[in-house]
Scaffold this active site. Structure first.
Site, short mmCIF file in Angstrom:
data_model
loop_
_atom_site.label_atom_id
_atom_site.label_comp_id
_atom_site.label_asym_id
_atom_site.label_seq_id
_atom_site.Cartn_x
_atom_site.Cartn_y
_atom_site.Cartn_z
N VAL A 183 85.86 27.92 71.96
CA VAL A 183 86.10 26.99 70.85
C VAL A 183 87.29 27.39 69.97
O VAL A 183 87.77 26.59 69.18
CB VAL A 183 84.85 26.78 69.96
CG1 VAL A 183 83.75 26.07 70.70
CG2 VAL A 183 84.37 28.08 69.34
N LYS A 243 80.64 30.59 57.15
CA LYS A 243 79.54 29.62 57.12
C LYS A 243 79.56 28.78 55.83
O LYS A 243 79.17 27.62 55.84
CB LYS A 243 78.19 30.35 57.28
CG LYS A 243 78.00 30.97 58.67
CD LYS A 243 78.11 29.92 59.79
CE LYS A 243 77.54 30.39 61.11
NZ LYS A 243 77.80 29.43 62.22
N ILE A 289 66.40 33.38 62.85
CA ILE A 289 65.86 32.67 64.02
C ILE A 289 65.86 33.64 65.20
O ILE A 289 66.81 34.40 65.38
CB ILE A 289 66.76 31.43 64.35
CG1 ILE A 289 66.98 30.57 63.09
CG2 ILE A 289 66.16 30.62 65.49
CD1 ILE A 289 65.75 30.00 62.43
N ALA A 326 81.55 33.88 54.49
CA ALA A 326 82.74 33.07 54.15
C ALA A 326 82.92 31.94 55.16
O ALA A 326 83.15 30.78 54.78
CB ALA A 326 83.98 33.96 54.14
N TYR A 339 81.10 36.52 57.81
CA TYR A 339 80.20 35.46 58.29
C TYR A 339 79.82 34.50 57.15
O TYR A 339 79.84 33.29 57.32
CB TYR A 339 78.97 36.13 58.90
CG TYR A 339 77.98 35.23 59.58
CD1 TYR A 339 78.26 34.63 60.81
CD2 TYR A 339 76.71 34.99 59.02
CE1 TYR A 339 77.31 33.83 61.45
CE2 TYR A 339 75.77 34.20 59.66
CZ TYR A 339 76.07 33.63 60.88
OH TYR A 339 75.14 32.83 61.51
N SER A 382 74.57 28.56 57.97
CA SER A 382 73.57 29.63 57.87
C SER A 382 73.17 29.77 56.41
O SER A 382 73.98 29.47 55.52
CB SER A 382 74.19 30.95 58.35
OG SER A 382 73.38 32.04 57.95
P1 NAD Z 1 73.43 32.96 70.23
O1 NAD Z 1 74.20 34.22 70.20
O2 NAD Z 1 72.13 32.93 70.95
O3 NAD Z 1 74.32 31.75 70.77
C1 NAD Z 1 75.63 31.57 70.35
C2 NAD Z 1 76.31 30.61 71.28
O4 NAD Z 1 77.67 30.46 70.87
C3 NAD Z 1 76.31 31.08 72.72
O5 NAD Z 1 76.03 29.99 73.57
C4 NAD Z 1 77.75 31.56 72.91
O6 NAD Z 1 78.21 31.46 74.25
C5 NAD Z 1 78.49 30.59 72.01
N1 NAD Z 1 79.81 31.09 71.63
C6 NAD Z 1 80.12 32.22 70.95
N2 NAD Z 1 81.46 32.33 70.83
C7 NAD Z 1 81.99 31.25 71.46
C8 NAD Z 1 83.31 30.81 71.67
N3 NAD Z 1 84.37 31.50 71.24
N4 NAD Z 1 83.49 29.66 72.36
C9 NAD Z 1 82.44 28.95 72.81
N5 NAD Z 1 81.16 29.31 72.63
C10 NAD Z 1 80.95 30.46 71.96
O7 NAD Z 1 73.23 32.60 68.72
P2 NAD Z 1 72.32 31.49 68.00
O8 NAD Z 1 71.39 32.24 67.15
O9 NAD Z 1 71.83 30.45 68.91
O10 NAD Z 1 73.44 30.87 67.04
C11 NAD Z 1 73.81 29.49 67.08
C12 NAD Z 1 74.42 29.13 65.76
O11 NAD Z 1 73.44 29.29 64.73
C13 NAD Z 1 75.59 30.03 65.37
O12 NAD Z 1 76.58 29.25 64.74
C14 NAD Z 1 74.97 30.98 64.37
O13 NAD Z 1 75.93 31.50 63.50
C15 NAD Z 1 73.96 30.08 63.70
N6 NAD Z 1 72.88 30.79 63.04
C16 NAD Z 1 72.01 31.60 63.74
C17 NAD Z 1 70.98 32.26 63.06
C18 NAD Z 1 70.00 33.16 63.75
O14 NAD Z 1 69.20 33.83 63.06
N7 NAD Z 1 69.95 33.23 65.07
C19 NAD Z 1 70.85 32.09 61.68
C20 NAD Z 1 71.75 31.28 61.01
C21 NAD Z 1 72.75 30.62 61.70
#
Ligand code: NAD
Length: 246
Positions: free
Chosen positions: A65, A160, A189, A158, A156, A143
């Site tokens: 991305v 988000k 999560i 900043a 992170y 987040s």
């Molecule tokens: P995860 O690590 O399981 O999944 C992240 C996904 O992003 C993966 O599919 C990975 O391949 C993809 N990704 C990472 N860098 C990429 C890039 N440069 N190009 C394309 N794809 C890329 O994490 P998750 O927990 O499922 O996180 C999903 C979203 O939720 C993220 O934006 C994360 O910041 C946000 N989030 C997660 C939590 C948590 O506790 N897990 C909390 C708040 C926010």
């Protein structure tokens, strides 16, 4: 009343965690979903199969991305091959935690590039076709760290927070074209992202969550699907966080 069916759905970061649960949730509704992943071809192919078993169709493409040209190409090809996009979810994200004093410049730039510029690249690529069609729904994953700030996450938080500002500004810009833009802000999560939280840090985190547990990807995906179809909600930030107060 505007049509609240999702149409063709695009999900960035779809192969794991919250993005994956979102792909499956839309597939269960019979939707056609295009998702991108960064490197794991096998996981992406498994997800395509699982979505088909649920009655939907998911098409995987390897896209970083942070590469604006690659994102533009992915969006154009999806619209040409699968159909006009109705719903877009940006879930690709990474963390590189550490106190600011010791944060390498690279960790700042990588986190901002993937989380914030990655989201921008996707939204920028889909917005003109949606404006021409006068419809569309965007859900960007932020987040609680972007709402309240979190120590060791200056990069992170900043990025988000930036997603929230971007989405609210965009919602005001494109509402007149029938396009909505909303944010889901998850708390803690159970995904790969939080898998290495050590025993003591995990206990501290749990004690701050009134519901006493981490959430599941499916619980976040439920909120994404809700906001995607909520025809009179735009510019909102929906926290899915078990009541965490930071
Ligand atoms: P995860 O690590 O399981 O999944 C992240 C996904 O992003 C993966 O599919 C990975 O391949 C993809 N990704 C990472 N860098 C990429 C890039 N440069 N190009 C394309 N794809 C890329 O994490 P998750 O927990 O499922 O996180 C999903 C979203 O939720 C993220 O934006 C994360 O910041 C946000 N989030 C997660 C939590 C948590 O506790 N897990 C909390 C708040 C926010």
């Amino acid at each position: 009343m505007p049509d609240s069916s999702p149409g063709v759905v695009l999900v960035s970061g779809g192969s794991r965690g919250i993005g994956r649960a979102t792909v499956l949730r839309f597939a269960r509704q019979g939707a056609q979903v295009a998702f991108c992943y960064r490197s794991n071809k096998t996981a992406a192919a498994d997800l395509e199969k699982e979505a088909a078993e649920l009655g939907g169709r998911a098409v995987a493409t390897e896209v970083d991305v942070t590469d604006a040209d690659a994102v533009r190409g992915w969006v154009a090809e999806t619209e040409a091959r699968v159909g006009p996009l109705g719903t877009v979810v940006t879930s690709a994200g990474i963390v590189r935690d550490g106190p600011l004093l010791r944060m390498p410049d690279e960790d700042w730039h990588q986190v901002v590039d993937v989380n914030l510029s990655g989201m921008y690249n996707v939204c920028r690529s889909v917005i003109f076709p949606m404006m021409k069609r006068k419809s569309g729904s965007l859900v960007n994953i932020s987040s609680v760290s972007g709402v309240f700030g979190n120590p060791t996450q200056c990069n992170y938080s900043a990025a988000k927070s930036g997603i929230i500002g971007f989405t609210r500004a965009l919602a005001k810009e494109v509402g007149k074209y029938g396009i909505r833009a909303n944010v889901v802000a998850p708390g803690l999560i159970e995904t790969d992202m939080t898998a290495d939280l050590s025993g003591k840090r995990r206990q501290e985190a749990l004690s701050a969550i009134p519901l006493g547990r981490f959430g599941s990807s499916e619980e976040v995906a439920d909120a994404v699907v809700y906001l995607a179809g909520a025809s009179y909600i735009t510019g909102s930030v929906l926290q899915v966080d078990g009541g965490i107060v930071i």
